[in-house]
Design a protein around this motif. Structure first.
Motif, mmCIF file in Angstrom:
data_model
loop_
_atom_site.group_PDB
_atom_site.id
_atom_site.type_symbol
_atom_site.label_atom_id
_atom_site.label_comp_id
_atom_site.label_asym_id
_atom_site.label_seq_id
_atom_site.Cartn_x
_atom_site.Cartn_y
_atom_site.Cartn_z
ATOM 1 N N LEU A 39 -0.756 6.515 26.989
ATOM 2 C CA LEU A 39 0.352 7.146 26.259
ATOM 3 C C LEU A 39 0.231 8.662 26.191
ATOM 4 C CD1 LEU A 39 1.018 4.865 23.159
ATOM 5 C CD2 LEU A 39 2.363 5.060 25.258
ATOM 6 N N ASP A 40 1.361 9.309 26.356
ATOM 7 C CA ASP A 40 1.484 10.763 26.200
ATOM 8 C C ASP A 40 2.766 11.034 25.422
ATOM 9 O OD1 ASP A 40 -0.725 11.823 27.749
ATOM 10 O OD2 ASP A 40 0.350 11.148 29.536
ATOM 11 N N GLY A 41 2.704 12.028 24.538
ATOM 12 C CA GLY A 41 3.914 12.462 23.856
ATOM 13 C C GLY A 41 3.727 12.661 22.361
ATOM 14 N N PRO A 42 4.763 13.240 21.729
ATOM 15 C CA PRO A 42 4.698 13.516 20.293
ATOM 16 C C PRO A 42 5.280 12.382 19.446
ATOM 17 C CG PRO A 42 6.606 14.599 21.220
ATOM 18 C CD PRO A 42 5.899 13.908 22.362
ATOM 19 N N LEU A 49 0.834 -1.197 0.000
ATOM 20 C CA LEU A 49 0.000 0.000 0.000
ATOM 21 C C LEU A 49 0.867 1.245 0.000
ATOM 22 C CD1 LEU A 49 -2.731 -1.030 2.595
ATOM 23 C CD2 LEU A 49 -2.837 -1.162 0.105
ATOM 24 N N VAL A 50 1.931 1.198 0.805
ATOM 25 C CA VAL A 50 2.849 2.319 0.936
ATOM 26 C C VAL A 50 4.270 1.773 0.883
ATOM 27 C CG1 VAL A 50 3.615 4.216 2.416
ATOM 28 C CG2 VAL A 50 1.224 3.528 2.447
ATOM 29 N N ALA A 51 5.140 2.477 0.167
ATOM 30 C CA ALA A 51 6.550 2.113 0.126
ATOM 31 C C ALA A 51 7.366 3.343 0.464
ATOM 32 C CB ALA A 51 6.929 1.581 -1.256
ATOM 33 N N GLY A 52 8.607 3.139 0.822
ATOM 34 C CA GLY A 52 9.494 4.243 1.146
ATOM 35 C C GLY A 52 10.189 4.002 2.461
ATOM 36 N N ARG A 53 11.038 4.935 2.825
ATOM 37 C CA ARG A 53 11.792 4.872 4.078
ATOM 38 C C ARG A 53 11.212 5.876 5.055
ATOM 39 N NH1 ARG A 53 14.616 0.317 4.228
ATOM 40 N NH2 ARG A 53 15.593 -0.072 2.227
ATOM 41 N N PHE A 54 10.743 5.364 6.190
ATOM 42 C CA PHE A 54 10.102 6.205 7.200
ATOM 43 C C PHE A 54 11.106 6.511 8.298
ATOM 44 C CE2 PHE A 54 7.047 6.760 10.808
ATOM 45 C CZ PHE A 54 6.430 7.887 10.309
ATOM 46 N N SER A 55 11.290 7.790 8.574
ATOM 47 C CA SER A 55 12.198 8.228 9.633
ATOM 48 C C SER A 55 11.474 9.235 10.506
ATOM 49 C CB SER A 55 13.449 8.879 9.043
ATOM 50 O OG SER A 55 14.151 7.978 8.236
ATOM 51 N N GLY A 56 11.816 9.269 11.781
ATOM 52 C CA GLY A 56 11.164 10.231 12.657
ATOM 53 C C GLY A 56 11.597 10.104 14.094
ATOM 54 N N GLU A 57 10.865 10.793 14.948
ATOM 55 C CA GLU A 57 11.153 10.813 16.383
ATOM 56 C C GLU A 57 9.864 10.569 17.163
ATOM 57 O OE1 GLU A 57 12.837 14.594 17.353
ATOM 58 O OE2 GLU A 57 14.504 14.353 15.965
ATOM 59 N N THR A 58 10.002 9.841 18.233
ATOM 60 C CA THR A 58 8.870 9.572 19.117
ATOM 61 C C THR A 58 9.352 9.711 20.547
ATOM 62 O OG1 THR A 58 7.931 8.001 17.560
ATOM 63 C CG2 THR A 58 7.169 7.851 19.809
ATOM 64 N N GLU A 59 8.575 10.405 21.350
ATOM 65 C CA GLU A 59 8.871 10.527 22.779
ATOM 66 C C GLU A 59 7.603 10.194 23.545
ATOM 67 O OE1 GLU A 59 10.660 14.262 23.834
ATOM 68 O OE2 GLU A 59 11.691 14.381 21.917
ATOM 69 N N LEU A 60 7.269 8.899 23.592
ATOM 70 C CA LEU A 60 6.046 8.459 24.250
ATOM 71 C C LEU A 60 6.330 7.943 25.651
ATOM 72 C CD1 LEU A 60 4.357 6.533 21.316
ATOM 73 C CD2 LEU A 60 3.734 8.779 22.212
ATOM 74 N N ALA A 61 5.412 8.212 26.550
ATOM 75 C CA ALA A 61 5.487 7.677 27.904
ATOM 76 C C ALA A 61 4.119 7.110 28.250
ATOM 77 C CB ALA A 61 5.867 8.778 28.898
ATOM 78 N N GLY A 62 4.106 6.001 28.928
ATOM 79 C CA GLY A 62 2.869 5.377 29.368
ATOM 80 C C GLY A 62 3.170 4.506 30.563
ATOM 81 N N ASN A 63 2.121 4.086 31.265
ATOM 82 C CA ASN A 63 2.356 3.207 32.405
ATOM 83 C C ASN A 63 1.219 2.215 32.539
ATOM 84 O OD1 ASN A 63 0.231 4.492 33.952
ATOM 85 N ND2 ASN A 63 1.642 6.193 34.211
ATOM 86 N N GLY A 64 1.492 1.146 33.231
ATOM 87 C CA GLY A 64 0.501 0.099 33.440
ATOM 88 C C GLY A 64 1.167 -1.252 33.452
ATOM 89 N N GLN A 65 0.378 -2.271 33.797
ATOM 90 C CA GLN A 65 0.922 -3.622 33.894
ATOM 91 C C GLN A 65 0.469 -4.506 32.739
ATOM 92 O OE1 GLN A 65 0.091 -5.040 37.825
ATOM 93 N NE2 GLN A 65 1.603 -3.684 38.740
ATOM 94 N N SER A 66 -0.119 -3.899 31.704
ATOM 95 C CA SER A 66 -0.487 -4.650 30.507
ATOM 96 C C SER A 66 -0.292 -3.739 29.296
ATOM 97 C CB SER A 66 -1.950 -5.106 30.577
ATOM 98 O OG SER A 66 -2.821 -3.990 30.464
ATOM 99 N N LEU A 110 1.883 13.636 14.992
ATOM 100 C CA LEU A 110 0.817 13.154 15.869
ATOM 101 C C LEU A 110 1.163 13.493 17.310
ATOM 102 C CD1 LEU A 110 0.537 9.551 14.349
ATOM 103 C CD2 LEU A 110 -0.784 11.559 13.706
ATOM 104 N N SER A 111 0.127 13.612 18.125
ATOM 105 C CA SER A 111 0.370 13.813 19.554
ATOM 106 C C SER A 111 -0.575 12.906 20.340
ATOM 107 C CB SER A 111 0.161 15.275 19.952
ATOM 108 O OG SER A 111 -1.155 15.685 19.669
ATOM 109 N N ALA A 112 -0.037 12.319 21.402
ATOM 110 C CA ALA A 112 -0.820 11.434 22.258
ATOM 111 C C ALA A 112 -1.012 12.090 23.610
ATOM 112 C CB ALA A 112 -0.108 10.094 22.427
#
Length: 172
Positions: free
Chosen positions: A42-45, A17-34, A90-92
């Motif tokens: 999740l929170d972050g960009p 469906l989509v081809a190419g090279r995906f590059s980026g940055e993620t700074e996600l934080a989340g918590n829980g036991q599952s 995106l932002s979470a």
């Protein structure tokens, strides 16, 4: 992340469906036991771009609701269309991922994805706006809506643009 090969990740059977090279940055934080709890908190960009990309021509015509051109591509074969620009921002927040910018541009169509995905409640509320760069008599050119749950998504067409086009053709 850097240079993730999308052709290997975004597929339907043997078709890409989509081809190419995906590059980026993620700074996600989340918590829980599952996994579900972590995703639901999740929170972050998340930001990225697609380099050297291509989209399935068949997918582009179907997403643009262009029946005539989709049939033409089906008969002639699905040749990939070069992706001239692919940007994602995106932002979470509390497990809800929102689109600040999701843009895919080809020589045929410009796509914007708006809306949100609630990972906590497993719900979708997305709107795909397409702006075809050519004219076709069998094209509805109305935004696609993806709503509902992950298990039972409801995919439809935004009614207002279609209604206006039908009224205009009746009047004409």
């Amino acid at each position: 992340w850097k240079d993730v090969d999308l052709r290997k990740w975004v597929r339907v059977g043997d078709d890409f469906l989509v081809a190419g090279r995906f590059s980026g940055e993620t700074e996600l934080a989340g918590n829980g036991q599952s996994t579900a709890r972590i995703l639901g908190s999740l929170d972050g960009p998340m930001k990225g771009r697609i380099d050297g990309g291509a989209l399935s021509h068949q997918l582009i015509e179907l997403a643009g609701l262009d029946v005539g051109q989709a049939l033409g591509v089906f008969v002639s074969g699905d040749e990939p269309l070069e992706l001239t620009c692919g940007l994602i921002d995106l932002s979470a927040k509390n497990g809800t991922v929102r689109s600040n910018l999701f843009l895919l541009d080809t020589r045929d169509t410009l796509f914007f994805l708006q809306g949100q995905v609630d990972l906590n409640k497993e719900r979708l509320d997305l709107r795909l706006v397409q702006s075809p760069k050519d004219w076709s008599p069998l094209s509805l050119r109305a935004p696609l809506l993806v709503r509902g749950t992950f298990d039972d998504p409801d995919i439809g067409v935004e009614a207002a643009p279609v209604t206006l086009k039908l009224l205009a053709s009746v009047v004409a």
